[in-house]
Design a protein around this motif. Structure first.
Motif, PDB file in Angstrom:
ATOM      1  N   THR A 172     -23.071  -2.031 -20.296  1.00 40.33           N
ATOM      2  CA  THR A 172     -22.452  -0.922 -19.432  1.00 40.33           C
ATOM      3  C   THR A 172     -23.255  -0.154 -18.942  1.00 40.33           C
ATOM      4  OG1 THR A 172     -20.657  -1.234 -21.226  1.00 40.33           O
ATOM      5  CG2 THR A 172     -20.768   0.844 -20.040  1.00 40.33           C
ATOM      6  N   THR A 173     -24.300   0.736 -19.580  1.00 38.52           N
ATOM      7  CA  THR A 173     -24.992   1.601 -18.772  1.00 38.52           C
ATOM      8  C   THR A 173     -25.938   1.059 -17.569  1.00 38.52           C
ATOM      9  OG1 THR A 173     -26.732   1.858 -20.444  1.00 38.52           O
ATOM     10  CG2 THR A 173     -24.865   3.395 -20.653  1.00 38.52           C
ATOM     11  N   SER A 174     -26.089   0.064 -17.941  1.00 33.74           N
ATOM     12  CA  SER A 174     -27.037  -0.949 -16.815  1.00 33.74           C
ATOM     13  C   SER A 174     -26.138  -1.241 -15.399  1.00 33.74           C
ATOM     14  CB  SER A 174     -27.467  -2.126 -17.427  1.00 33.74           C
ATOM     15  OG  SER A 174     -28.421  -2.021 -18.380  1.00 33.74           O
ATOM     16  N   VAL A 175     -24.938  -1.229 -15.722  1.00 29.32           N
ATOM     17  CA  VAL A 175     -24.042  -1.677 -14.489  1.00 29.32           C
ATOM     18  C   VAL A 175     -23.304  -0.746 -13.841  1.00 29.32           C
ATOM     19  CG1 VAL A 175     -23.697  -4.149 -15.065  1.00 29.32           C
ATOM     20  CG2 VAL A 175     -22.051  -2.495 -15.850  1.00 29.32           C
TER      21      VAL A 175
ATOM     22  N   VAL B  12     -19.514  -7.247 -11.765  1.00 25.30           N
ATOM     23  CA  VAL B  12     -20.615  -6.646 -11.782  1.00 25.30           C
ATOM     24  C   VAL B  12     -21.749  -7.069 -12.785  1.00 25.30           C
ATOM     25  CG1 VAL B  12     -21.872  -4.449 -11.851  1.00 25.30           C
ATOM     26  CG2 VAL B  12     -19.953  -4.674 -10.309  1.00 25.30           C
ATOM     27  N   PRO B  13     -21.259  -7.256 -14.192  1.00 28.46           N
ATOM     28  CA  PRO B  13     -21.888  -7.608 -15.408  1.00 28.46           C
ATOM     29  C   PRO B  13     -22.943  -8.880 -15.026  1.00 28.46           C
ATOM     30  CG  PRO B  13     -19.944  -6.988 -16.193  1.00 28.46           C
ATOM     31  CD  PRO B  13     -19.661  -7.020 -14.507  1.00 28.46           C
ATOM     32  N   PHE B  14     -22.256  -9.743 -14.110  1.00 32.07           N
ATOM     33  CA  PHE B  14     -23.058 -11.005 -13.893  1.00 32.07           C
ATOM     34  C   PHE B  14     -23.968 -11.053 -12.642  1.00 32.07           C
ATOM     35  CE2 PHE B  14     -19.411 -11.943 -16.136  1.00 32.07           C
ATOM     36  CZ  PHE B  14     -19.821 -12.619 -17.354  1.00 32.07           C
ATOM     37  N   ARG B  15     -24.375  -9.459 -12.228  1.00 29.21           N
ATOM     38  CA  ARG B  15     -25.448  -9.522 -11.511  1.00 29.21           C
ATOM     39  C   ARG B  15     -26.555  -9.242 -12.236  1.00 29.21           C
ATOM     40  NH1 ARG B  15     -23.009  -4.898  -7.259  1.00 29.21           N
ATOM     41  NH2 ARG B  15     -21.295  -6.220  -6.253  1.00 29.21           N
ATOM     42  N   LEU B  16     -26.702  -8.992 -13.493  1.00 29.45           N
ATOM     43  CA  LEU B  16     -27.591  -8.738 -14.493  1.00 29.45           C
ATOM     44  C   LEU B  16     -28.273 -10.237 -14.703  1.00 29.45           C
ATOM     45  CD1 LEU B  16     -26.210  -6.092 -16.918  1.00 29.45           C
ATOM     46  CD2 LEU B  16     -27.958  -5.748 -15.232  1.00 29.45           C
ATOM     47  N   PRO B  17     -29.348 -10.463 -15.149  1.00 26.39           N
ATOM     48  CA  PRO B  17     -29.973 -11.721 -15.320  1.00 26.39           C
ATOM     49  C   PRO B  17     -29.498 -12.281 -16.830  1.00 26.39           C
ATOM     50  CG  PRO B  17     -31.629 -10.017 -15.440  1.00 26.39           C
ATOM     51  CD  PRO B  17     -30.476  -9.315 -14.942  1.00 26.39           C
ATOM     52  N   ILE B  18     -28.326 -12.433 -16.990  1.00 29.55           N
ATOM     53  CA  ILE B  18     -27.901 -12.642 -18.384  1.00 29.55           C
ATOM     54  C   ILE B  18     -28.184 -14.215 -18.518  1.00 29.55           C
ATOM     55  CG2 ILE B  18     -26.102 -13.292 -20.027  1.00 29.55           C
ATOM     56  CD1 ILE B  18     -24.426 -10.495 -18.507  1.00 29.55           C
ATOM     57  N   PRO B  19     -29.051 -14.579 -19.428  1.00 28.02           N
ATOM     58  CA  PRO B  19     -29.339 -15.975 -19.571  1.00 28.02           C
ATOM     59  C   PRO B  19     -28.233 -16.938 -20.152  1.00 28.02           C
ATOM     60  CG  PRO B  19     -30.111 -14.801 -21.600  1.00 28.02           C
ATOM     61  CD  PRO B  19     -29.851 -13.768 -20.514  1.00 28.02           C
ATOM     62  N   LEU B  20     -28.365 -18.186 -19.657  1.00 26.63           N
ATOM     63  CA  LEU B  20     -27.442 -19.148 -20.355  1.00 26.63           C
ATOM     64  C   LEU B  20     -27.532 -19.412 -21.726  1.00 26.63           C
ATOM     65  CD1 LEU B  20     -27.436 -21.975 -17.622  1.00 26.63           C
ATOM     66  CD2 LEU B  20     -25.301 -19.995 -17.989  1.00 26.63           C
TER      67      LEU B  20
ATOM     68  N   ALA C  41     -31.555  -6.289 -28.833  1.00 21.14           N
ATOM     69  CA  ALA C  41     -31.482  -7.608 -28.495  1.00 21.14           C
ATOM     70  C   ALA C  41     -31.419  -7.938 -27.016  1.00 21.14           C
ATOM     71  CB  ALA C  41     -30.832  -8.616 -29.621  1.00 21.14           C
ATOM     72  N   VAL C  42     -29.921  -7.555 -26.539  1.00 25.22           N
ATOM     73  CA  VAL C  42     -29.682  -7.745 -25.367  1.00 25.22           C
ATOM     74  C   VAL C  42     -30.703  -7.148 -24.222  1.00 25.22           C
ATOM     75  CG1 VAL C  42     -28.145  -6.743 -23.552  1.00 25.22           C
ATOM     76  CG2 VAL C  42     -27.375  -7.708 -25.690  1.00 25.22           C
ATOM     77  N   LYS C  43     -31.369  -6.218 -24.495  1.00 25.81           N
ATOM     78  CA  LYS C  43     -32.419  -5.630 -23.490  1.00 25.81           C
ATOM     79  C   LYS C  43     -33.704  -6.439 -23.563  1.00 25.81           C
ATOM     80  CE  LYS C  43     -34.088  -0.745 -23.263  1.00 25.81           C
ATOM     81  NZ  LYS C  43     -34.477   0.494 -23.691  1.00 25.81           N
TER      82      LYS C  43
END
Length: 158
Positions: free
Chosen positions: A69-72, A89-97, A152-154
């Motif tokens: 939330t704070t990252s976006v 917008v959240p999917f602009r972050l490099p969320i891995p598959l 863990a997310v970080k």
């Protein structure tokens, strides 16, 4: 034609068995999993199909993380002093598959399951939904689950 504007209704049918939904706008990103329920998702939510509950929990943990939330926030459109729309917008972050053979991915799934169980057993005060979400967020912080998920997310976003 208006009910199915740009195919937004027909693309949902038949309903996928497991979907993750999250809010279109607000101060906090909030996600949930719809599991084997043939609901049609309204315009105030975004959704995506996932292959199983583990992938769903993995994605929910990311989307519910206060770190995300704070990252976006700086990427969101802004209203009167506050961020407004999350959109994609959240999917602009490099969320891995999700990869079930990755230890860190499985750990995040386990943490999401802990959060889910805590949410299930938490008795919410009889207040509006926003106050209930705040109450639940505070419970997750108190139990340390929220902090562990954020860590863990970080780690996975680096």
């Amino acid at each position: 034609e208006q009910a199915d504007y740009m195919g937004k209704l027909s693309r949902q049918l038949p309903a996928q068995p497991i979907r993750v939904v999250y809010n279109k706008s607000g101060n906090y990103l909030v996600a949930a999993m719809i599991n084997n329920f043939p609901a049609v998702i309204g315009q105030q939510l975004y959704w995506g199909a996932v292959s199983d509950v583990y992938e769903g929990r993995f994605l929910m943990a990311f989307l519910n993380s206060s770190y995300v939330t704070t990252s976006v926030q700086h990427m969101q459109s802004h209203g009167e002093n506050t961020p407004r729309h999350f959109a994609k917008v959240p999917f602009r972050l490099p969320i891995p598959l999700y990869n079930p053979s990755n230890h860190e991915h499985r750990r995040l799934v386990s943490l999401a399951e802990r959060a889910e169980k805590l949410a299930e057993r938490t008795v919410l005060p009889e207040l509006g939904f926003e106050a209930q979400r705040t109450f639940l967020r505070e419970e997750l912080v108190k139990e340390g689950v929220s902090t562990e998920i954020d860590s863990a997310v970080k780690l996975l976003l680096k």
